[in-house]
Design a protein around this motif. Structure first.
Motif, mmCIF file in Angstrom:
data_model
loop_
_atom_site.group_PDB
_atom_site.id
_atom_site.type_symbol
_atom_site.label_atom_id
_atom_site.label_comp_id
_atom_site.label_asym_id
_atom_site.label_seq_id
_atom_site.Cartn_x
_atom_site.Cartn_y
_atom_site.Cartn_z
ATOM 1 N N LEU A 13 2.842 -0.040 1.035
ATOM 2 C CA LEU A 13 3.456 0.961 1.812
ATOM 3 C C LEU A 13 2.241 2.238 1.870
ATOM 4 O O LEU A 13 2.239 2.950 3.035
ATOM 5 N N TYR A 14 1.473 2.240 1.016
ATOM 6 C CA TYR A 14 0.588 3.689 1.284
ATOM 7 C C TYR A 14 -0.358 3.256 1.890
ATOM 8 O O TYR A 14 -1.069 4.110 2.746
ATOM 9 N N LEU A 15 -1.127 1.921 1.773
ATOM 10 C CA LEU A 15 -1.849 1.552 2.882
ATOM 11 C C LEU A 15 -1.659 1.714 4.413
ATOM 12 O O LEU A 15 -2.078 2.170 5.117
ATOM 13 N N SER A 22 -4.085 7.716 10.458
ATOM 14 C CA SER A 22 -5.377 7.840 10.938
ATOM 15 C C SER A 22 -5.564 8.195 12.320
ATOM 16 O O SER A 22 -6.756 8.602 12.755
ATOM 17 N N GLY A 23 -4.779 7.922 13.332
ATOM 18 C CA GLY A 23 -4.792 8.026 14.697
ATOM 19 C C GLY A 23 -5.347 7.269 15.475
ATOM 20 O O GLY A 23 -5.546 7.382 16.696
ATOM 21 N N ALA A 24 -5.780 6.053 15.031
ATOM 22 C CA ALA A 24 -6.611 4.902 15.605
ATOM 23 C C ALA A 24 -5.466 3.971 16.350
ATOM 24 O O ALA A 24 -5.841 3.028 17.251
ATOM 25 N N VAL A 292 -11.324 0.517 6.728
ATOM 26 C CA VAL A 292 -11.047 0.345 7.991
ATOM 27 C C VAL A 292 -11.369 1.467 9.084
ATOM 28 O O VAL A 292 -11.740 1.238 10.203
ATOM 29 N N VAL A 293 -10.784 2.646 8.597
ATOM 30 C CA VAL A 293 -11.174 3.569 9.583
ATOM 31 C C VAL A 293 -12.516 3.917 9.766
ATOM 32 O O VAL A 293 -13.183 4.229 11.021
ATOM 33 N N ARG A 294 -13.635 3.857 8.965
ATOM 34 C CA ARG A 294 -15.030 3.857 9.163
ATOM 35 C C ARG A 294 -15.408 2.924 10.032
ATOM 36 O O ARG A 294 -16.296 3.088 10.917
ATOM 37 N N ARG A 304 -16.541 -6.033 8.116
ATOM 38 C CA ARG A 304 -17.422 -4.993 7.543
ATOM 39 C C ARG A 304 -16.581 -4.141 6.562
ATOM 40 O O ARG A 304 -17.142 -3.759 5.425
ATOM 41 N N ALA A 305 -15.606 -3.963 6.930
ATOM 42 C CA ALA A 305 -14.496 -3.022 6.198
ATOM 43 C C ALA A 305 -14.150 -3.863 4.909
ATOM 44 O O ALA A 305 -13.985 -3.004 3.978
ATOM 45 N N LEU A 306 -13.738 -5.084 5.117
ATOM 46 C CA LEU A 306 -13.550 -5.819 3.921
ATOM 47 C C LEU A 306 -14.627 -5.842 2.874
ATOM 48 O O LEU A 306 -14.402 -5.853 1.571
#
Length: 690
Positions: A13-15, A22-24, A292-294, A304-306
């Motif tokens: 849930l927090y993820l 994040s607005g993405a 993920v945002v970066r 890359r995110a993982l």
């Protein structure tokens, strides 16, 4: 990006919240097998550090969570008829159901799709650019690819059961109750204005002897209510499918493959006795969301995110898992500390993780520390810190708990003026054939003057008598470790078996009966010379791969006679040497490698048995060491790395201990001694001005 999350616990849930805010424009779906109002579990604990991370990640969620917190700064220890209180421990708790309700509503406000009551049997059913397994210890996502993740699941610690109670504690309370079957203990804390969590645990053999393996849920509750009646004060225990469990430690070599990633308990678990499960899970969510945002608008963004997420979180989690394993082991053995006085028991408990020290406790609660120090010193009210309290061993009083070392008579004289209660000289070889290098000291007349100087400075003097065995005939340490002497300068080596210490070292001969008689006589003669020199303490060296140590370890002792094979045979020669030197000095001690740190070698359990046998054979003190029995040992060096071993030897073998292991501050000495982990500390205080 389309993101599917399996599991609507705090991590999943927090993820979802962090990615949605994040607005993405991510399309996020959270799938959960249980209904939204499932009431499994009781309270969740957060430290101040964790709350800071949540505040920075999503302030609205932080505000709502903290608005309903139960808060406390006190830890109570109920033990031996006493209730000791220690303040200054800032923690907060919330009902798990309340936490999930807050997270669910925040997800809904942010447009996250929540699908409850949906069973997923195969991870392939989940669709998305990123698939997140946040489905707990028994993760479907992980089980679908355990070979790829490199999963290992090991049970650790005690049997435990997670109850609630309608008694609202005003602090975190540890409760310890000895029974005819063994020790039972409780971890209890409030989480709202009506209830507290009440976790009962006991070693499995204790649990079975008490008959709990055959009891129903109702019978278990009744048993625990009777056992902890004094602390429950007439209140009830509450069950929520509360059955006795064994804690599974989950590890994975990697936390992701392809576009699938594990989060929280699906990726790792840390034993509940350090209270970090929800903390680690939600911090995982912060790290994954940030990654993920970066990388959200780069090629191969998910891959890359993982990689970034795993690289950041794995080292952190591994440290917590090591601490949790030690904590689980501590509580599995805590019954063996039942002989400690209440204040020392409480200090041992509070400092068990290494994150809290004597000085830290003094800042948190000076009244508690004053009481503990006074109890330790046997003083009515005020007392010096534990390191300054004298120790009596036999008929020798050592002025304080600090031990320094000296290799030569000149170093012994110099060290005696440094304020140590005991200066330990050596190693001193019992014969020329027992030296490590040509420069190694033997017991000559120069030591008597140095001992007299030590006594004049108010210190006691000890000497470590050693025979290098197969680690002999090497160059001085400044030329490298275990570098053999040239053949024309070396001397024949003797050991338990004809096995070299390491690659390139000389092969010793297996000690014959005549060799053993001669070595025993050399130790006795050296002990007599040490007594003539005035030494107060004699230490027999059975550590770090020397001759006596080689008899104790199955990695170095392959003999087939009465000195090899089972432990009682491997102990035979070291015990005979101990008998030969006993009585030469007022105090006879043994320096012992409690574990070989090598597969197939002496384990810690066996090392504790060896210490007990040596104590029964007349050793007044055990100097705790570890490893170096074989060159290929796998050490775990860190500050204070020997104190847990010392704690076990002192508690389980029932013998006073001396311990070192990178102890460099008075606070470390005070902590070790006040907690009953050792009686003396070998220190390396930095020189003033360094």
């Amino acid at each position: 990006m389309r993101i599917s999350v399996l599991g609507a616990g705090p991590a999943g849930l927090y993820l979802a919240i962090l990615l949605a805010r994040s607005g993405a424009g991510h399309e996020i779906t959270v799938v959960e097998r249980n209904p939204p109002d499932a009431t499994f579990g009781w309270g969740v604990v957060f430290s101040e550090e964790t709350l800071g991370a949540l505040r920075d990640a999503d302030y609205p969620t932080y505000l709502e969570i903290t608005d309903t917190f139960a808060r406390w700064d006190t830890v109570d220890i109920s033990f031996a008829g006493r209730l000791l209180r220690c303040r200054g421990h800032g923690f907060s708790a919330i009902a798990r159901t309340r936490l999930l309700d807050i997270l669910q509503r925040r997800c809904a406000d942010l447009g996250v799709e929540l699908r409850f009551g949906t069973e997923v049997g195969d991870p392939a059913e989940l669709d998305g650019d990123l698939v997140v397994g946040a489905d707990g210890v028994h993760s479907v996502v992980r089980r679908g690819a355990e070979e790829v993740f490199g999963t290992s699941v090991v049970l650790q610690g005690c049997k435990y059961v997670w109850y609630g109670t309608d008694l609202v504690f005003d602090a975190f309370r540890f409760i310890f109750v000895p029974t005819e079957h063994g020790m039972f203990q409780v971890h209890a804390y409030p989480f709202d204005e009506h209830s507290s969590t009440f976790i009962v645990e006991a070693p499995e053999d204790t649990w079975r002897r008490a008959g709990l393996a055959e009891m129903t849920e109702e019978e278990s509750i009744a048993y625990c209510e009777r056992l902890f009646a004094a602390d429950l004060a007439g209140h009830r225990l509450l069950s929520n499918r509360s059955t006795w469990l064994s804690f599974p430690r989950v590890r994975n070599r990697t936390w992701h493959h392809g576009n699938v990633v594990l989060l929280g308990d699906a990726a790792h678990t840390a034993h509940f006795t350090i209270g970090s499960g929800t903390k680690l899970a939600m911090e995982d969510a912060v790290a994954l969301a940030n990654a993920v945002v970066r990388h959200g608008h780069t090629p191969d963004a998910v891959a890359r995110a993982l990689v970034e997420y795993e690289s950041e979180r794995q080292p952190v989690v591994e440290r917590f898992q090591r601490a949790a394993a030690e904590s689980a082991g501590y509580f599995a053995r805590v019954g063996r500390h039942g002989h400690l006085p209440p204040y020392q028991f409480a200090t041992n408990l509070l400092t068990r993780s290494g994150r809290i020290s004597h000085a830290n406790l003094t800042v948190r609660d000076p009244d508690f520390v004053r009481g503990a120090d006074a109890a330790f010193a046997g003083a009515p009210q005020f007392a010096p810190p534990p390191m300054f309290v004298p120790l009596r061993l036999g008929n020798v009083e050592i002025g304080n708990r600090v031990v320094r070392t000296a290799h030569t008579p000149a170093e012994l004289t110099a060290a005696a003026g440094g304020g140590a209660g005991l200066v330990l000289a050596g190693p001193v070889a019992v014969s020329k054939e027992g030296r490590t290098s040509p420069e190694a000291s033997t017991m000559d007349d120069e030591w008597a003057a140095a001992v007299a100087a030590a006594h004049g400075a108010g210190a006691r003097a000890g000497v470590r008598l050693a025979h290098a065995g197969r680690r002999g005939a090497v160059r001085p340490a400044r030329s490298g470790v275990d570098v053999p002497l040239p053949a024309d300068q070396a001397w024949p080596l003797v050991s338990a078996s004809a096995l070299p210490y390491g690659p390139g070292t000389a092969v010793p001969r297996e000690a014959s009966a005549a060799d053993l008689d001669r070595v025993r006589a050399d130790f006795a003669a050296a002990a007599a010379r040490a007594a003539s020199a005035g030494f107060d303490v004699l230490v027999l060296d059975c550590a770090h791969g020397g001759l006596l140590a080689s008899f104790l370890s199955p990695l170095a002792n392959h003999r087939t006679d009465e000195f090899g094979g089972p432990l009682e045979n491997r102990l035979r020669f070291p015990l005979s040497v101990l008998a030969a030197v006993r009585g030469a000095c007022p105090v006879t001690a043994v320096r012992l490698s409690v574990t070989d740190w090598a597969p197939g070698g002496v384990s810690t359990d066996e090392g504790v048995r060896i210490a007990a046998e040596l104590a029964a054979g007349g050793a007044d003190l055990v100097h705790v060491e570890a490893g170096q029995t074989v060159a290929e040992c796998r050490p775990v060096y860190r500050r204070g790395f020997l104190t847990t071993l010392s704690d076990r030897v002192r508690t389980e073998a029932g013998v006073p201990t001396l311990v070192g292991g990178y102890l460099t501050t008075p606070d470390q000495v005070n902590t070790v001694v006040a907690a009953g982990r050792a009686d003396l500390c070998l220190v390396d205080f930095p020189e003033e001005g360094s």
